[in-house]
Design an enzyme around this catalytic site. Structure first.
Site, PDB file in Angstrom:
ATOM      1  N   ARG A   1      15.354  43.675  26.433  1.00  0.00           N
ATOM      2  CA  ARG A   1      14.954  42.212  25.614  1.00  0.00           C
ATOM      3  C   ARG A   1      15.023  42.042  23.974  1.00  0.00           C
ATOM      4  O   ARG A   1      14.157  42.479  23.149  1.00  0.00           O
ATOM      5  CB  ARG A   1      13.021  41.975  25.792  1.00  0.00           C
ATOM      6  CG  ARG A   1      12.573  41.191  27.583  1.00  0.00           C
ATOM      7  CD  ARG A   1      13.007  39.745  27.350  1.00  0.00           C
ATOM      8  NE  ARG A   1      12.213  39.476  28.549  1.00  0.00           N
ATOM      9  CZ  ARG A   1      13.423  38.135  28.799  1.00  0.00           C
ATOM     10  NH1 ARG A   1      14.118  37.932  28.360  1.00  0.00           N
ATOM     11  NH2 ARG A   1      12.268  37.467  30.466  1.00  0.00           N
TER      12      ARG A   1
ATOM     13  N   ASP B   1      27.449  45.005  24.756  1.00  0.00           N
ATOM     14  CA  ASP B   1      25.913  43.927  25.195  1.00  0.00           C
ATOM     15  C   ASP B   1      25.972  43.317  26.881  1.00  0.00           C
ATOM     16  O   ASP B   1      27.242  43.932  27.927  1.00  0.00           O
ATOM     17  CB  ASP B   1      26.523  42.379  24.423  1.00  0.00           C
ATOM     18  CG  ASP B   1      25.649  40.606  25.036  1.00  0.00           C
ATOM     19  OD1 ASP B   1      24.354  41.012  25.479  1.00  0.00           O
ATOM     20  OD2 ASP B   1      26.187  40.277  25.387  1.00  0.00           O
TER      21      ASP B   1
ATOM     22  N   LYS C   1      12.091  32.256  22.398  1.00  0.00           N
ATOM     23  CA  LYS C   1      13.179  32.788  23.700  1.00  0.00           C
ATOM     24  C   LYS C   1      12.503  31.559  24.828  1.00  0.00           C
ATOM     25  O   LYS C   1      11.923  31.180  25.796  1.00  0.00           O
ATOM     26  CB  LYS C   1      11.734  33.881  24.496  1.00  0.00           C
ATOM     27  CG  LYS C   1      12.637  34.757  23.830  1.00  0.00           C
ATOM     28  CD  LYS C   1      11.967  36.602  24.213  1.00  0.00           C
ATOM     29  CE  LYS C   1      12.807  37.472  23.670  1.00  0.00           C
ATOM     30  NZ  LYS C   1      12.630  37.516  22.336  1.00  0.00           N
TER      31      LYS C   1
ATOM     32  N   PHE D   1      16.809  26.548  21.294  1.00  0.00           N
ATOM     33  CA  PHE D   1      15.625  27.673  21.563  1.00  0.00           C
ATOM     34  C   PHE D   1      16.731  28.095  20.371  1.00  0.00           C
ATOM     35  O   PHE D   1      17.543  28.195  19.402  1.00  0.00           O
ATOM     36  CB  PHE D   1      16.541  27.979  22.764  1.00  0.00           C
ATOM     37  CG  PHE D   1      16.794  29.376  23.273  1.00  0.00           C
ATOM     38  CD1 PHE D   1      15.739  29.812  24.676  1.00  0.00           C
ATOM     39  CD2 PHE D   1      17.386  30.537  22.503  1.00  0.00           C
ATOM     40  CE1 PHE D   1      15.737  31.328  25.059  1.00  0.00           C
ATOM     41  CE2 PHE D   1      17.330  31.839  23.087  1.00  0.00           C
ATOM     42  CZ  PHE D   1      16.358  31.648  23.813  1.00  0.00           C
TER      43      PHE D   1
ATOM     44  N   THR E   1      25.732  39.671  28.930  1.00  0.00           N
ATOM     45  CA  THR E   1      25.748  38.906  29.206  1.00  0.00           C
ATOM     46  C   THR E   1      27.463  38.607  28.441  1.00  0.00           C
ATOM     47  O   THR E   1      27.452  38.244  26.905  1.00  0.00           O
ATOM     48  CB  THR E   1      24.500  37.548  28.765  1.00  0.00           C
ATOM     49  OG1 THR E   1      23.853  38.187  29.514  1.00  0.00           O
ATOM     50  CG2 THR E   1      25.245  36.345  28.940  1.00  0.00           C
TER      51      THR E   1
ATOM     52  N   LYS F   1      19.813  45.284  17.999  1.00  0.00           N
ATOM     53  CA  LYS F   1      20.492  46.170  18.362  1.00  0.00           C
ATOM     54  C   LYS F   1      21.318  47.029  16.859  1.00  0.00           C
ATOM     55  O   LYS F   1      21.888  47.809  16.926  1.00  0.00           O
ATOM     56  CB  LYS F   1      21.647  44.349  18.426  1.00  0.00           C
ATOM     57  CG  LYS F   1      20.997  44.301  20.196  1.00  0.00           C
ATOM     58  CD  LYS F   1      22.130  43.094  20.712  1.00  0.00           C
ATOM     59  CE  LYS F   1      21.839  42.515  22.241  1.00  0.00           C
ATOM     60  NZ  LYS F   1      23.167  41.596  22.183  1.00  0.00           N
TER      61      LYS F   1
ATOM     62  N   ASN G   1      25.604  36.662  19.010  1.00  0.00           N
ATOM     63  CA  ASN G   1      24.038  37.447  18.366  1.00  0.00           C
ATOM     64  C   ASN G   1      24.217  39.209  18.433  1.00  0.00           C
ATOM     65  O   ASN G   1      23.823  39.716  18.264  1.00  0.00           O
ATOM     66  CB  ASN G   1      23.158  37.353  19.298  1.00  0.00           C
ATOM     67  CG  ASN G   1      23.257  37.220  21.217  1.00  0.00           C
ATOM     68  OD1 ASN G   1      24.732  37.105  20.964  1.00  0.00           O
ATOM     69  ND2 ASN G   1      22.733  37.490  21.823  1.00  0.00           N
TER      70      ASN G   1
ATOM     71  N   ASP H   1      17.718  40.592  28.387  1.00  0.00           N
ATOM     72  CA  ASP H   1      17.203  40.153  29.465  1.00  0.00           C
ATOM     73  C   ASP H   1      16.246  41.003  30.258  1.00  0.00           C
ATOM     74  O   ASP H   1      16.042  42.118  29.146  1.00  0.00           O
ATOM     75  CB  ASP H   1      18.334  40.423  30.537  1.00  0.00           C
ATOM     76  CG  ASP H   1      18.982  39.376  30.702  1.00  0.00           C
ATOM     77  OD1 ASP H   1      19.132  37.836  30.056  1.00  0.00           O
ATOM     78  OD2 ASP H   1      20.206  39.430  31.751  1.00  0.00           O
TER      79      ASP H   1
END
Length: 661
Positions: A392, A39, A181, A176, A41, A398, A421, A312
């Protein structure tokens, strides 16, 4: 028991503090990883956010010019207080700059899910939220003069720089989600009675909702190139009648029996998300974690193919991939975005196939299209690439990518992440590593290994993974050898005496063999090290050898099988032939020979410094520079041992090994 020892060593390593091993069944898998899926972030970055830029179309503010926002905001609130809401318009109906700043700061201070918590002792305000982005933005509004002081299910209170409290009723919130998004909120100003719908979200979805403009996409791309996370802020004024009509339709959708979520979303889109007034774009910086650059470089040199999966946008992810050294200096970057046609998809694959040392950057839309139409063709090309950045990505994507790599290659895959996530991706991998971060412990609790920062992965793989795999391989082979050799001795003894069903070793002898006499020596292999720690980090290329699985294979199994049969037969036959006159003592003689043989085998298998480091220097140079490695090994060997003959023996060993491989 051996795996429990490996887990204990990992958890008690002072260089990787607070590391937790949540499973004792797969530590040796750490030594055979070929694909690392990470990942971004909170994993490669700290998840420590700070608002760096604010763009409003005609004006832009960065970290150096925030003082101007503070003064403009104070002026706007002062003007509104003096003249009422109508003072926000000037000249031909155009709002002045201070009013525009007031609108966007107010939107940022209201549109979120942050809860302020006031410390009883110090009266300081701390913020709690599910996303650090939101905390960073609310903290910024506090710095410029609009502080969030109270929030519950029904109300939000803000405090201006001069101490005035602004009270708003929360009429509706739209949280959210990773699919939508975006998030929205409908609030009512208790003073003026004005109802406002605020919304913020990713530029991909917001650009379709806001009124036409010619600067949004360009500015979002510019911020993304600087590595900033972008959020688009918009609003819509609602009359009392319009809100009441929306409320009625929304309540009807809420009590619907079928497709409730879809109907609710349909009402929101048709009544609220139409031609929103664009207020501005924020750019939030997420700092890189410590030692990320060195870690990624080491892992890349160790032969790992690294994939970065992030939510992102393409530009932000590309910027982070370059700044973190995920993409090496000489590598090309090939972007695939918004692919929705078969012809375009095949064309992109053809271009990519002709490129070798290239980083692929692909967005979620294109990735989904390939997964649905050209899954095998895409993954065949992608797994050959050294670096892949998927942007995105939803949590489901994933996990799907992880399973696809495992099914197609059959190689060991490690997934690392820090948030909820990433859980599906972590659980789909052979080895899941969770980072305890600001997003909580969901990933850490779901993973096989829990660490506190990304850089610890180097030691976990290159050192503990190496040791666990090598030791497990030796230990399992010795367990085979130890059991088989005594069985062969018994078989030979019975064959020599007309297959009489008589046990050669009875009672405590057979129990003692598997416990007292051989348990400790064989189990001591869990402390064996084939190279020094500094050597493993100095030459990360040595990790490549482990992924080939040569330490434990069918070949090594049959080697140990033959050794066991040979040694067992030799011990029994030699004992009878050499000690024929003392046949009464044949049990004691053969048992003593058996124990000494096992101890000698363990002693020969334990690595000492002269048959480990030099051997692996040879392996390293065979990988990197086969033509000149003989000279290199001689030079390295003379530093460690002054015996010229031993150096030449090892160089000869290296040449033979190279030819054999």
């Amino acid at each position: 028991m051996g795996k429990s020892v490996y887990a204990y060593q990992i958890m008690n390593d002072k260089e990787i503090p607070n590391t937790i091993v949540r499973t004792s069944t797969i530590p040796e898998e750490l030594g055979r990883i070929e694909y690392l899926l990470s990942d971004k972030t909170g994993t490669l970055t700290k998840n420590d956010m700070e608002l760096k830029k604010l763009h409003m179309g005609t004006m832009a503010y960065n970290i150096e010019s925030m003082d101007e926002i503070t003064s403009q905001l104070a002026a706007a609130f002062g003007k509104a207080k003096a003249s009422g809401p109508s003072a926000t318009m000037t000249g031909k109906g155009r709002r002045d700059m201070s009013s525009r700043i007031r609108d966007i700061v107010l939107a940022l201070a209201l549109c979120h899910n942050v809860t302020p918590v006031i410390d009883a002792d110090s009266d300081e305000i701390a913020y709690q939220a599910s996303s650090p982005d939101e905390i960073a933005i609310v903290r910024w509004t506090e710095q410029v003069g609009l502080t969030l002081v109270f929030r519950d299910m029904n109300e939000i209170h803000l405090r201006t720089a001069d101490g005035e409290i602004l009270e708003y009723s929360i009429l509706q919130t739209f949280p959210f989600t990773s699919e939508s998004k975006r998030m929205g909120i409908i609030v009512k100003d208790k003073t003026t009675g004005e109802i406002m719908f605020y919304q913020k979200g990713a530029d991909v979805v917001m650009s379709k909702i806001v009124q036409y403009n010619d600067w949004l996409d360009e500015e979002c791309d510019n911020m993304a190139r600087e590595g900033l996370r972008t959020l688009v802020i918009a609003r819509r004024r609602l009359s009392e009648d319009a809100y009441n009509e929306f409320q009625q339709r929304f309540n009807e959708a809420k009590v619907s029996i079928t497709d409730r979520k879809a109907q609710e979303q349909s009402v929101v889109v048709s009544f609220l998300e139409q031609d929103l007034e664009l207020l501005g774009v924020t750019g939030v910086e997420d700092k890189l974690q410590d030692e990320v650059k060195n870690t990624l470089e080491l892992l890349r040199n160790a032969g790992l193919k690294i994939w970065m999966l992030t939510g992102d946008k393409i530009e932000t992810a590309t910027c982070i991939a370059v700044s973190s050294k995920l993409v090496s200096r000489n590598q090309n970057i090939h972007q695939i975005s918004q692919v929705t046609s078969t012809h375009e998809a095949l064309e992109q694959l053809e271009v990519l196939q002709s490129k070798k040392d290239t980083c692929l950057v692909i967005d979620g839309t294109s990735l989904q299209f390939y997964m649905e139409t050209f899954k095998n063709e895409f993954i065949e090309i992608a797994v050959r690439l050294p670096v892949v950045v998927a942007c995105r990505c939803s949590p489901t994507q994933k996990a799907d990518i992880t399973k696809l790599i495992i099914d197609f290659t059959g190689k060991r895959v490690c997934c690392i992440g820090d948030g909820g996530n990433d859980v599906s991706m972590i659980q789909a991998a052979h080895v899941g590593v969770g980072i305890v971060g600001k997003e909580g412990k969901q990933a850490s609790l779901a993973a096989d290994f829990s660490i506190t920062q990304f850089s610890y992965l180097t030691k976990l793989l290159l050192w503990h993974g190496r040791n666990s795999y090598k030791r497990s391989a030796k230990l399992s082979q010795f367990v085979i050898h130890r059991g088989l050799i005594i069985s062969v001795i018994q078989a030979v003894f019975s064959a020599l005496f007309f297959f009489a069903p008589i046990a050669l070793y009875q009672g405590l002898l057979i129990v003692g063999y598997s416990t007292v006499y051989t348990m400790a020596p064989v189990f001591s292999l869990v402390l064996d090290r084939d190279v020094k720690e500094e050597t493993a980090f100095k030459f990360p290329e040595l990790y490549k050898e482990l992924t080939k699985g040569r330490s434990l294979s069918l070949k090594t199994f049959f080697q140990w099988l033959m050794i066991s049969v040979y040694q067992g037969g030799a011990i029994m036959i030699m004992s009878i032939l050499l000690f024929e006159d003392e046949f009464v003592n044949i049990v004691a003689i053969s048992f003593t020979a058996l124990i000494f043989n096992e101890l000698l085998m363990v002693a020969l298998e334990i690595n000492t410094w002269y048959n480990s480091d030099i051997k692996y220097y040879i392996s390293y140079f065979m990988y990197t520079n086969k033509k000149n490695y003989y000279l290199h090994v001689k030079a390295l060997s003379y530093d460690r041992i002054r015996n010229r003959n031993i150096c030449h023996i090892y160089c000869f060993y290296g040449i033979l090994t190279d030819l054999f491989w």
